[in-house]
Write a protein that holds these residues in place. Structure first.
Motif, PDB file in Angstrom:
ATOM      1  N   HIS A 181       0.691  -1.182   0.217  1.00 59.51           N
ATOM      2  CA  HIS A 181       0.038  -0.008   0.044  1.00 59.51           C
ATOM      3  C   HIS A 181       0.894   1.278  -0.086  1.00 59.51           C
ATOM      4  O   HIS A 181       1.929   1.470   0.817  1.00 59.51           O
ATOM      5  CB  HIS A 181      -1.165   0.135   1.189  1.00 59.51           C
ATOM      6  N   ARG A 205       1.605   5.752  -1.713  1.00 57.62           N
ATOM      7  CA  ARG A 205       0.898   6.877  -1.955  1.00 57.62           C
ATOM      8  C   ARG A 205       1.057   7.894  -3.342  1.00 57.62           C
ATOM      9  O   ARG A 205       1.243   8.858  -3.157  1.00 57.62           O
ATOM     10  CB  ARG A 205       0.619   7.779  -0.651  1.00 57.62           C
ATOM     11  N   THR A 226      -5.906  13.095  -3.966  1.00 62.09           N
ATOM     12  CA  THR A 226      -6.507  12.093  -3.345  1.00 62.09           C
ATOM     13  C   THR A 226      -5.635  10.626  -3.055  1.00 62.09           C
ATOM     14  O   THR A 226      -5.665   9.883  -2.246  1.00 62.09           O
ATOM     15  CB  THR A 226      -7.712  11.696  -3.839  1.00 62.09           C
ATOM     16  N   GLU A 227      -4.823  10.652  -4.257  1.00 61.68           N
ATOM     17  CA  GLU A 227      -3.932   9.366  -4.102  1.00 61.68           C
ATOM     18  C   GLU A 227      -2.757   9.615  -2.957  1.00 61.68           C
ATOM     19  O   GLU A 227      -2.379   8.546  -2.489  1.00 61.68           O
ATOM     20  CB  GLU A 227      -3.169   9.427  -5.467  1.00 61.68           C
ATOM     21  N   VAL A 266      -3.638  10.979  -0.442  1.00 62.61           N
ATOM     22  CA  VAL A 266      -4.096  10.865   0.967  1.00 62.61           C
ATOM     23  C   VAL A 266      -4.593   9.420   1.300  1.00 62.61           C
ATOM     24  O   VAL A 266      -4.407   8.770   2.170  1.00 62.61           O
ATOM     25  CB  VAL A 266      -5.307  11.747   1.028  1.00 62.61           C
ATOM     26  N   LEU A 267      -5.123   8.805   0.296  1.00 59.25           N
ATOM     27  CA  LEU A 267      -5.986   7.409   0.461  1.00 59.25           C
ATOM     28  C   LEU A 267      -4.713   6.490  -0.010  1.00 59.25           C
ATOM     29  O   LEU A 267      -4.958   5.176   0.748  1.00 59.25           O
ATOM     30  CB  LEU A 267      -7.228   7.392  -0.339  1.00 59.25           C
ATOM     31  N   GLY A 268      -4.129   6.803  -0.710  1.00 58.52           N
ATOM     32  CA  GLY A 268      -3.141   5.550  -1.231  1.00 58.52           C
ATOM     33  C   GLY A 268      -3.934   4.631  -1.929  1.00 58.52           C
ATOM     34  O   GLY A 268      -4.951   4.456  -2.338  1.00 58.52           O
ATOM     35  N   ALA A 269      -3.125   3.512  -2.496  1.00 55.64           N
ATOM     36  CA  ALA A 269      -3.496   2.561  -3.364  1.00 55.64           C
ATOM     37  C   ALA A 269      -2.570   1.216  -3.436  1.00 55.64           C
ATOM     38  O   ALA A 269      -1.549   1.245  -2.852  1.00 55.64           O
ATOM     39  CB  ALA A 269      -3.836   2.866  -4.791  1.00 55.64           C
TER      40      ALA A 269
END
Length: 120
Positions: free
Chosen positions: A12, A14, A20-21, A23-26
């Motif tokens: 996970h 960022r 938003t990427e 902040v939230l990550g992926a």
């Protein structure tokens, strides 16, 4: 040239252009092909590439610094692995971003880079 492959390393992180990427990550998935001559190798880790060390280096590169582009992340991983592992002749790295913010249906987006030791 023989190779050892670390496939499907998931982290996970960022990375990305959009706020938003950050902040939230992926989820990011990394594949690393470690090219070196291991035919005839004795059964001692000291003569091989330690892929636990490679994993740790990849994990740090993916999870600590933030990059906008997966192309840059791919380059950083490849160069780090080659620098850290002097037995390697080359490395191929793929960074997958399966949930990239694209406006359509897709299976995967990834950047791939092969670097030889001479490329450093």
């Amino acid at each position: 040239m023989s190779r050892v492959v670390l496939q499907g390393l998931e982290f996970h992180a960022r990375h990305g252009v959009y706020d938003t990427e950050g902040v939230l990550g992926a989820r990011f998935v990394v594949d690393a092909e470690l090219h070196y001559a291991f035919a005839g190798l004795t059964d001692h880790l000291s003569e091989a590439v330690n892929y636990a060390e490679v994993y740790a280096a990849i994990q740090e590169e993916v999870t600590v610094p933030r990059h906008q582009l997966i192309e840059v992340l791919t380059d950083r991983i490849a160069r780090r692995v080659l620098r850290d592992q002097p037995r390697l002749a080359a490395v191929t790295v793929r960074v997958h971003k399966p949930f990239a913010p694209l406006p359509g249906v897709f299976r995967d987006v990834y950047a791939e880079l092969r670097l030889n030791r001479d490329d450093l």
